[in-house]
Write a protein that holds these residues in place. Structure first.
Motif, PDB file in Angstrom:
ATOM      1  N   THR A  11       5.211  -8.759  -1.384  1.00  0.00           N
ATOM      2  CA  THR A  11       5.844  -7.567  -0.799  1.00  0.00           C
ATOM      3  C   THR A  11       4.791  -6.577  -0.312  1.00  0.00           C
ATOM      4  OG1 THR A  11       7.219  -5.622  -1.313  1.00  0.00           O
ATOM      5  CG2 THR A  11       6.012  -6.579  -3.146  1.00  0.00           C
ATOM      6  N   ASN A  12       5.165  -5.773   0.676  1.00  0.00           N
ATOM      7  CA  ASN A  12       4.290  -4.673   1.102  1.00  0.00           C
ATOM      8  C   ASN A  12       4.535  -3.416   0.266  1.00  0.00           C
ATOM      9  OD1 ASN A  12       2.763  -5.941   3.000  1.00  0.00           O
ATOM     10  ND2 ASN A  12       3.928  -5.231   4.782  1.00  0.00           N
ATOM     11  N   LEU A  40      -2.330  -4.503  -3.624  1.00  0.00           N
ATOM     12  CA  LEU A  40      -3.122  -5.314  -4.558  1.00  0.00           C
ATOM     13  C   LEU A  40      -4.371  -5.853  -3.867  1.00  0.00           C
ATOM     14  CD1 LEU A  40      -2.563  -6.151  -7.540  1.00  0.00           C
ATOM     15  CD2 LEU A  40      -1.998  -8.415  -6.651  1.00  0.00           C
ATOM     16  N   LEU A  41      -4.242  -6.171  -2.581  1.00  0.00           N
ATOM     17  CA  LEU A  41      -5.365  -6.689  -1.788  1.00  0.00           C
ATOM     18  C   LEU A  41      -5.666  -5.682  -0.679  1.00  0.00           C
ATOM     19  CD1 LEU A  41      -4.103 -10.377  -1.276  1.00  0.00           C
ATOM     20  CD2 LEU A  41      -5.699  -9.558  -3.007  1.00  0.00           C
ATOM     21  N   PRO A  42      -6.816  -5.794  -0.036  1.00  0.00           N
ATOM     22  CA  PRO A  42      -7.101  -4.874   1.084  1.00  0.00           C
ATOM     23  C   PRO A  42      -6.147  -5.081   2.259  1.00  0.00           C
ATOM     24  CG  PRO A  42      -9.109  -6.008   0.359  1.00  0.00           C
ATOM     25  CD  PRO A  42      -7.973  -6.648  -0.363  1.00  0.00           C
ATOM     26  N   GLN A  43      -5.595  -6.285   2.424  1.00  0.00           N
ATOM     27  CA  GLN A  43      -4.714  -6.570   3.559  1.00  0.00           C
ATOM     28  C   GLN A  43      -3.261  -6.615   3.120  1.00  0.00           C
ATOM     29  OE1 GLN A  43      -6.900  -8.732   2.255  1.00  0.00           O
ATOM     30  NE2 GLN A  43      -8.545  -9.099   3.702  1.00  0.00           N
ATOM     31  N   LYS A  44      -2.383  -6.154   4.030  1.00  0.00           N
ATOM     32  CA  LYS A  44      -0.929  -6.262   3.793  1.00  0.00           C
ATOM     33  C   LYS A  44      -0.354  -7.301   4.738  1.00  0.00           C
ATOM     34  CE  LYS A  44       0.117  -1.438   2.796  1.00  0.00           C
ATOM     35  NZ  LYS A  44       1.097  -0.402   2.965  1.00  0.00           N
ATOM     36  N   LYS A  45       0.911  -7.731   4.482  1.00  0.00           N
ATOM     37  CA  LYS A  45       1.617  -8.527   5.483  1.00  0.00           C
ATOM     38  C   LYS A  45       1.665  -7.732   6.796  1.00  0.00           C
ATOM     39  CE  LYS A  45       5.364  -8.640   2.983  1.00  0.00           C
ATOM     40  NZ  LYS A  45       6.777  -8.853   2.584  1.00  0.00           N
ATOM     41  N   ASP A  54      -0.797  -9.842   7.577  1.00  0.00           N
ATOM     42  CA  ASP A  54      -2.027 -10.587   7.311  1.00  0.00           C
ATOM     43  C   ASP A  54      -1.684 -11.702   6.304  1.00  0.00           C
ATOM     44  OD1 ASP A  54      -5.317  -9.798   7.445  1.00  0.00           O
ATOM     45  OD2 ASP A  54      -4.644 -11.231   5.924  1.00  0.00           O
ATOM     46  N   PRO A  55      -2.200 -12.911   6.530  1.00  0.00           N
ATOM     47  CA  PRO A  55      -1.838 -14.010   5.622  1.00  0.00           C
ATOM     48  C   PRO A  55      -2.557 -13.983   4.280  1.00  0.00           C
ATOM     49  CG  PRO A  55      -3.358 -14.787   7.311  1.00  0.00           C
ATOM     50  CD  PRO A  55      -3.051 -13.354   7.648  1.00  0.00           C
ATOM     51  N   ALA A  56      -3.459 -13.003   4.067  1.00  0.00           N
ATOM     52  CA  ALA A  56      -4.280 -13.010   2.850  1.00  0.00           C
ATOM     53  C   ALA A  56      -3.434 -13.045   1.569  1.00  0.00           C
ATOM     54  CB  ALA A  56      -5.198 -11.792   2.832  1.00  0.00           C
ATOM     55  N   GLY A  57      -2.327 -12.293   1.550  1.00  0.00           N
ATOM     56  CA  GLY A  57      -1.490 -12.234   0.348  1.00  0.00           C
ATOM     57  C   GLY A  57      -0.883 -13.593   0.020  1.00  0.00           C
ATOM     58  N   LEU A  58      -0.398 -14.258   1.046  1.00  0.00           N
ATOM     59  CA  LEU A  58       0.211 -15.578   0.837  1.00  0.00           C
ATOM     60  C   LEU A  58      -0.852 -16.582   0.393  1.00  0.00           C
ATOM     61  CD1 LEU A  58       2.488 -17.534   0.844  1.00  0.00           C
ATOM     62  CD2 LEU A  58       2.786 -17.167   3.258  1.00  0.00           C
ATOM     63  N   HIS A  59      -2.015 -16.520   1.021  1.00  0.00           N
ATOM     64  CA  HIS A  59      -3.098 -17.417   0.600  1.00  0.00           C
ATOM     65  C   HIS A  59      -3.529 -17.113  -0.831  1.00  0.00           C
ATOM     66  CE1 HIS A  59      -4.197 -18.224   5.073  1.00  0.00           C
ATOM     67  NE2 HIS A  59      -3.302 -19.076   4.616  1.00  0.00           N
TER      68      HIS A  59
END
Ligand SMILES: O=C(O)COP(=O)(O)O
Length: 236
Positions: free
Chosen positions: A117-118, A145-150, A152-157
């Motif tokens: 979630t964002n 939680l991460l520097p990138q939000k949706k 951006d695929p970083a959360g899913l990865h």
């Protein structure tokens, strides 16, 4: 096809949170002397986190009432939003029909499930706990939680890294164009539900791979696909 990990968006996908988000926004504005704003309009600003929603709402108010610019300062408003949303998050939030059943069924069949979630992580976990969903998820990634939000695929990865899944065996379920773009960018299947927020636009216009009419339908499809592939979970 065998699916091993399914990620779910929170607001407008697993849980209806629109009322309590609008209430927090209006309680915040009230402290600055601004009249209540239309909850439907505020719902249209959901999608990139509570603080982003508030910035869009403030921009809307200031466009109509520029004389408020001196009092409606972002730092002060966001600090009060944190207090109000901290109080309302999880108060009236309601899981959509079949949410718990769908998560339970997926896990019983060896599929790992996560929330991506964002919404700011502290609010996301509060909503999930108050809806009785926190223990039904294998992992939660909030928007800060991460520097990138949706999208951006970083959360899913990140979820797949933690849970040990591969993108071609994953699907992300969401209610918005942002969710579809996230899944595509990550290389996972883009699944959608039509009852969410998506800034008032039909989700079909974002061209997801599939649109489901209920959350249990998602569990049914995954289990059927895994069965056809010949996958049976290890009995514990
Ligand atoms: O809280 C928001 O604005 C968006 O959250 P979502 O990513 O779960 O839709």
């Amino acid at each position: 096809m065998r699916y091993s990990v399914i990620t779910f968006d929170l607001d407008g996908t697993m849980v209806d949170t629109a009322d309590e988000i609008a209430e927090a926004a209006n309680r915040t504005l009230a402290e600055f002397g601004v009249p209540r704003q239309d909850p439907a309009m505020i719902t249209g600003f959901i999608g990139h986190g509570a603080r982003h929603m508030m910035m869009r709402l403030m921009a809307h108010v200031l466009l109509e009432q520029p004389e408020r610019a001196d009092t409606l300062r972002p730092d002060a408003v966001l600090a009060r939003l944190d207090a109000h949303y901290g109080a309302t998050a999880g108060l009236t939030a309601k899981p959509y029909p079949g949410c718990r059943d769908a998560l339970r069924t997926l896990r019983e069949h060896g599929v790992r499930v996560a929330c991506l979630t964002n919404k700011e992580h502290r609010y996301a976990t509060k909503v999930l706990r108050s809806c009785g969903l926190a223990d039904m998820l294998d992992y939660v990634v909030g928007g800060d939680l991460l520097p990138q939000k949706k999208p951006d695929p970083a959360g899913l990865h990140h979820v797949l890294g933690v849970l040990g899944g591969q993108t071609h065996r994953a699907a992300h379920v969401g209610d918005s164009r942002t969710d579809v773009e996230t899944a595509r960018a990550a290389g996972a299947e883009a699944w959608a539900v039509p009852w969410g927020y998506n800034s008032g636009e039909p989700i079909q216009l974002a061209h997801p791979d599939r649109v489901f009419n209920s959350l249990p339908e998602i569990a049914e499809l995954v289990i059927e696909a895994n069965r056809a592939w010949g996958y049976a979970p290890a009995l514990s």
